[in-house]
Enzyme design. Structure first.
Site, PDB file in Angstrom:
ATOM      1  N   TYR A  53       0.753  -1.145   0.113  1.00 28.76           N
ATOM      2  CA  TYR A  53       0.104  -0.144  -0.206  1.00 28.76           C
ATOM      3  C   TYR A  53       0.956   1.211  -0.091  1.00 28.76           C
ATOM      4  CZ  TYR A  53      -3.717  -2.981   1.393  1.00 28.76           C
ATOM      5  OH  TYR A  53      -4.760  -4.047   1.623  1.00 28.76           O
ATOM      6  N   LEU A 240     -18.104  -2.716   0.162  1.00 30.82           N
ATOM      7  CA  LEU A 240     -18.915  -1.644  -0.698  1.00 30.82           C
ATOM      8  C   LEU A 240     -18.600  -1.904  -2.010  1.00 30.82           C
ATOM      9  CD1 LEU A 240     -18.696   1.430   1.734  1.00 30.82           C
ATOM     10  CD2 LEU A 240     -20.660   0.040   1.311  1.00 30.82           C
ATOM     11  N   LEU A 245     -21.012   0.280  -4.498  1.00 30.80           N
ATOM     12  CA  LEU A 245     -22.648   0.062  -3.603  1.00 30.80           C
ATOM     13  C   LEU A 245     -23.088   1.133  -2.899  1.00 30.80           C
ATOM     14  CD1 LEU A 245     -21.887  -3.698  -2.322  1.00 30.80           C
ATOM     15  CD2 LEU A 245     -23.857  -3.067  -3.611  1.00 30.80           C
ATOM     16  N   GLY A 247     -23.483   3.983  -4.720  1.00 26.99           N
ATOM     17  CA  GLY A 247     -24.171   4.419  -5.767  1.00 26.99           C
ATOM     18  C   GLY A 247     -23.264   5.715  -6.391  1.00 26.99           C
TER      19      GLY A 247
END
Length: 350
Positions: A53, A240, A245, A247
């Site tokens: 990361y 998510l 998810l 939107g």
């Protein structure tokens, strides 16, 4: 906050795990400090990171997230004993990480030493293999014949696993890591490691973290059944679906600074027609029941039998607060029934 045992280990972890992959690219040290402080205030004691990361990965950001966490620990030394810190060794494929080599016993020892320096700590509670040396059915590789399993040399892979376990054993005996786990692996991978551990009196894998969400529930039921019966903690990542998810990416939207505006190592393979239709249906359910899309998706993930701790991430404090709030009250049965109907219609949309 509720706490649960991490697989066969004695570690007690919060039902929410704070992911950190945006720290070092989308988030800076100040942002990360605020997230870590807030998460601890809410009772979250489980922090997940990785040497690879920040994400999307690059040579410039390699190790940055661990360094940011290390700076926070150095500024707050008394907090080290209050958290369960998890990190991961990168698998093969990146030229700038040990020249793209496979994970081995030798590279495990090297990677642990480097992570400890960046994290500014003497030990890592949970050390995970970020992905296996062989190609695994993740990141869009789950479709039939995407991987030719008959081409995989199982004996060779098993020998590599044994060597890896021996490296992990050295680190555990040296007090540098507490327990070990897997990521982006399969039932076969889990069971090979368990068999080798028993045969050779080596450390036992206590956890696995895989992608799991309303749009990607393929680990149910077979891998999760395996985890339950073998006492392996199951840790969903991307609950998510990289933000899908919520939107925010519907109708081609790309909010400034959002994850999908950055280069994607595997492309936007989650961005499909069926994913969009499924998200529309889940957004409708959330609206009908007057809850946030995040609560719908995270609440569903949290109530799945066999889930130990769900890994969440955020780029803003508002997102983090909303994500944590999603776990405070369970979803009512009417919501779960509505979700089930959509899940059956779109079981694997990407």
């Amino acid at each position: 906050m509720k706490y649960v045992r991490l697989g066969s280990s004695p570690l007690e972890v919060s039902r929410i795990c704070l992911g950190s992959m945006t720290w070092g690219l989308q988030n800076n040290q100040t942002d990360a400090n605020a997230q870590l402080d807030y998460a601890q205030e809410q009772g979250i004691n489980f922090i997940d990171t990785a040497e690879m990361y920040a994400v999307p990965p690059s040579a410039d950001t390699y190790g940055q997230t661990e360094s940011i966490i290390g700076n926070w620990l150095a500024a707050n030394p008394s907090r080290r004993k209050e958290i369960i810190l998890a990190s991961k060794i990168a698998g093969p494929g990146f030229s700038y990480i040990r020249e793209g080599s496979n994970i081995s016993g030798k590279t495990v020892v090297q990677a642990v030493e480097a992570s400890l320096k960046r994290l500014q700590t003497d030990y890592i509670d949970l050390y995970q293999l970020h992905w296996p040396n062989r190609t695994s059915p993740h990141f869009g590789n789950q479709w039939p014949n995407t991987i030719n399993y008959t081409d995989v040399n199982a004996t060779e892979q098993t020998e590599q696993m044994l060597d890896i376990l021996q490296g992990l054993d050295k680190c555990i005996k040296a007090g540098k890591i507490g327990y070990c786990g897997l990521s982006d692996d399969t039932p076969w991978g889990i069971n090979q490691y368990l068999r080798l551990s028993e045969q050779h009196n080596l450390p036992r894998m206590v956890s696995i973290q895989n992608e799991f969400s309303l749009l990607h529930a393929k680990d149910w039921p077979y891998l999760i059944e395996n985890c339950i019966n073998e006492d392996i903690a199951y840790l969903p990542w991307s609950p998510l679906a990289t933000g899908l998810l919520t939107g925010k990416y519907q109708n081609g939207a790309r909010p400034e600074g959002s994850r999908w505006t950055f280069m994607q190592r595997n492309g936007l393979f989650r961005d499909t027609v069926n994913s969009s239709k499924a998200v529309d249906a889940y957004l409708d359910i959330a609206k009908q029941h007057n809850i946030s899309p995040a609560k719908l998706a995270l609440g569903w993930c949290n109530q799945i039998n066999g889930v130990t701790s769900t890994i969440i991430g955020a780029t803003t404090m508002a997102q983090l607060e909303q994500n944590i709030d999603a776990f405070r009250e369970p979803l009512i049965q009417a919501v779960l029934s509505d979700i089930q109907a959509v899940l059956k219609q779109y079981p694997m949309p990407f």
